[in-house]
Design a protein around this motif. Structure first.
Motif, PDB file in Angstrom:
ATOM      1  N   THR A  24       0.854  -1.192   0.000  1.00 35.08           N
ATOM      2  CA  THR A  24       0.000   0.000   0.000  1.00 35.08           C
ATOM      3  C   THR A  24       0.885   1.236   0.000  1.00 35.08           C
ATOM      4  OG1 THR A  24      -1.749  -1.138   1.226  1.00 35.08           O
ATOM      5  CG2 THR A  24      -1.780   1.268   1.274  1.00 35.08           C
ATOM      6  N   ILE A  26       2.096   4.959   0.858  1.00 31.38           N
ATOM      7  CA  ILE A  26       1.918   5.958   1.903  1.00 31.38           C
ATOM      8  C   ILE A  26       2.697   7.202   1.515  1.00 31.38           C
ATOM      9  CG2 ILE A  26       3.824   5.053   3.341  1.00 31.38           C
ATOM     10  CD1 ILE A  26       2.144   6.013   5.786  1.00 31.38           C
ATOM     11  N   GLY A  29      -0.071  10.199   4.742  1.00 31.72           N
ATOM     12  CA  GLY A  29      -0.615   9.260   5.716  1.00 31.72           C
ATOM     13  C   GLY A  29      -1.692   9.824   6.618  1.00 31.72           C
ATOM     14  N   ASN A  31      -4.876  10.072   6.396  1.00 28.42           N
ATOM     15  CA  ASN A  31      -6.067   9.233   6.513  1.00 28.42           C
ATOM     16  C   ASN A  31      -5.695   7.777   6.763  1.00 28.42           C
ATOM     17  OD1 ASN A  31      -8.796   8.260   4.279  1.00 28.42           O
ATOM     18  ND2 ASN A  31      -8.793   8.440   6.493  1.00 28.42           N
ATOM     19  N   LEU A  32      -4.700   7.297   6.052  1.00 27.57           N
ATOM     20  CA  LEU A  32      -4.299   5.893   6.145  1.00 27.57           C
ATOM     21  C   LEU A  32      -3.889   5.496   7.565  1.00 27.57           C
ATOM     22  CD1 LEU A  32      -3.588   3.159   4.902  1.00 27.57           C
ATOM     23  CD2 LEU A  32      -1.351   4.118   4.283  1.00 27.57           C
ATOM     24  N   MET A  41      -8.107  -0.666   7.966  1.00 29.01           N
ATOM     25  CA  MET A  41      -7.194  -1.118   6.927  1.00 29.01           C
ATOM     26  C   MET A  41      -5.992  -1.773   7.604  1.00 29.01           C
ATOM     27  SD  MET A  41      -7.306   1.953   4.078  1.00 29.01           S
ATOM     28  CE  MET A  41      -6.219   1.041   2.956  1.00 29.01           C
ATOM     29  N   LEU A  46       3.836  -1.234   3.695  1.00 23.78           N
ATOM     30  CA  LEU A  46       3.692   0.137   3.226  1.00 23.78           C
ATOM     31  C   LEU A  46       4.905   0.509   2.371  1.00 23.78           C
ATOM     32  CD1 LEU A  46       2.437   2.087   6.388  1.00 23.78           C
ATOM     33  CD2 LEU A  46       1.092   1.048   4.557  1.00 23.78           C
ATOM     34  N   GLN A 113      -8.642   9.628  -0.284  1.00 21.00           N
ATOM     35  CA  GLN A 113      -9.120   9.493   1.090  1.00 21.00           C
ATOM     36  C   GLN A 113     -10.460   8.765   1.112  1.00 21.00           C
ATOM     37  OE1 GLN A 113     -10.539  13.156   3.103  1.00 21.00           O
ATOM     38  NE2 GLN A 113     -10.038  14.199   1.179  1.00 21.00           N
ATOM     39  N   ARG A 114     -10.728   8.115   2.224  1.00 25.19           N
ATOM     40  CA  ARG A 114     -11.898   7.260   2.326  1.00 25.19           C
ATOM     41  C   ARG A 114     -13.000   7.920   3.154  1.00 25.19           C
ATOM     42  NH1 ARG A 114     -10.808   1.060   2.410  1.00 25.19           N
ATOM     43  NH2 ARG A 114     -12.585   1.306   0.990  1.00 25.19           N
TER      44      ARG A 114
END
Length: 329
Positions: A24, A26, A29, A31-32, A41, A46, A113-114
């Motif tokens: 994934t 990054i 970061g 939001n993650l 998640m 990363l 972003q989620r």
């Protein structure tokens, strides 16, 4: 937080290959890391892309701007060319998050972003976006911030960002490099997805895809406005937002671009609303018809029913400001 491996990408090809193999990306970061802390998640690896050459804003041959994927939100909003030629974008970015987060958040990451749906963040609750097939608790739960347009029985979450709403009104394009090194450009209006029966997908990115830039066309003529309605004046997501670019020709509307945030799973744009305005003289009746067209298929789910009349009032107010009229709604 679940343990994970970490590495730094040395070039774009290296980054894309790693992500194609279940890593994934990054960058900032912002939001993650929150999602990882809550185990919403749980990436195994990363790949830090901050050292890639994607942090510049440059002018394009046709008079637009190319904003690198790693340009921070603060730098984008403060760029003199953005402030002068694309003020709707600068204002939208400054309406989001806090100064500290804007200093870290990147252009590419902002697009990805989620949702901030309460049930998506709560792993004890069913959520089709987090766990496909488990159900959508928001449908009959507390859904005050949720969608009134483009939702489905599988998901009524909203896309939370501000930047992408302005970019949608500006007809921006997202530049994407795939795992084979091929580069394509996608209209930002097509980048985010509606939930349908696959709400786990937020956007069109495939494994190995890397956002490299956002391309803005040459500046549009007309008044640019970003209006955001939220529960408090800072650090809050939009209940309804409008990015508007309206050009007048004498007493008639010559061009209009309207994009909406806080209403759907993606920044919402309805070109039929814009077409209804073009060539017409501003009036209360016209603005009311535009709002009727926008909200013709809107649906509330209880706690968010108020968004329908709210969106109507916000759109009419923005159109009044853009056309310098005081038409009563």
């Amino acid at each position: 937080m679940k343990p994970f491996a970490y590495s730094r990408a040395t070039d774009r090809a290296n980054a894309a290959e790693a992500v194609a193999n279940n890593a994934t990306f990054i960058a900032g970061g912002t939001n993650l890391l929150d999602l990882m802390k809550l185990e919403v998640m749980t990436p195994d690896k990363l790949v830090d892309i901050n050292r890639l050459d994607l942090s510049e804003i440059t002018e394009t041959d046709d008079g637009g701007l190319r904003i690198g994927a790693l340009v921070t939100n603060s730098d984008c909003a403060a760029d003199q060319r953005v402030r002068r030629d694309y003020p709707v974008l600068s204002r939208a970015i400054l309406a989001g998050a806090s100064g500290q987060l804007r200093n870290k958040a990147t252009t590419g990451g902002n697009l990805c972003q989620r949702t901030r749906c309460y049930y998506f963040y709560d792993t004890a609750m069913p959520c089709n976006k987090r766990e496909p097939g488990s159900g959508c608790q928001a449908l009959a739960g507390f859904n005050r911030i949720h969608a009134i347009l483009g939702a489905s029985d599988a998901c009524i979450a909203t896309y939370p960002g501000d930047m992408a709403v302005a970019m949608t009104a500006l007809d921006a394009r997202v530049e994407i490099q795939d795992v084979d090194g091929d580069i394509r450009q996608v209209p930002i209006q097509d980048f985010h997805l509606l939930p349908g029966d696959r709400p786990e997908r937020d956007n069109i990115l495939q494994a190995g895809d890397l956002i490299t830039a956002v391309i803005l066309p040459r500046p549009a003529e007309g008044k640019q406005i970003y209006r955001k309605v939220r529960d408090r004046a800072s650090y809050a997501f939009a209940l309804c937002s409008v990015a508007a670019i309206v050009k007048m020709d004498g007493e008639t509307i010559a061009a209009a671009a309207l994009a909406f945030g806080g209403l759907a799973h993606k920044p919402w744009r309805d070109e039929a609303v814009e077409a209804l305005l073009i060539g017409e003289k501003p009036s209360a009746e016209l603005f009311g018809k535009a709002a009727d067209r926008l909200l013709a298929e809107a649906q509330g789910y209880g706690s968010n029913d108020f968004k329908i009349p709210l969106t109507r009032r916000v759109l009419i107010s923005v159109l009044q400001e853009a056309t310098k009229t005081r038409a009563a709604a």
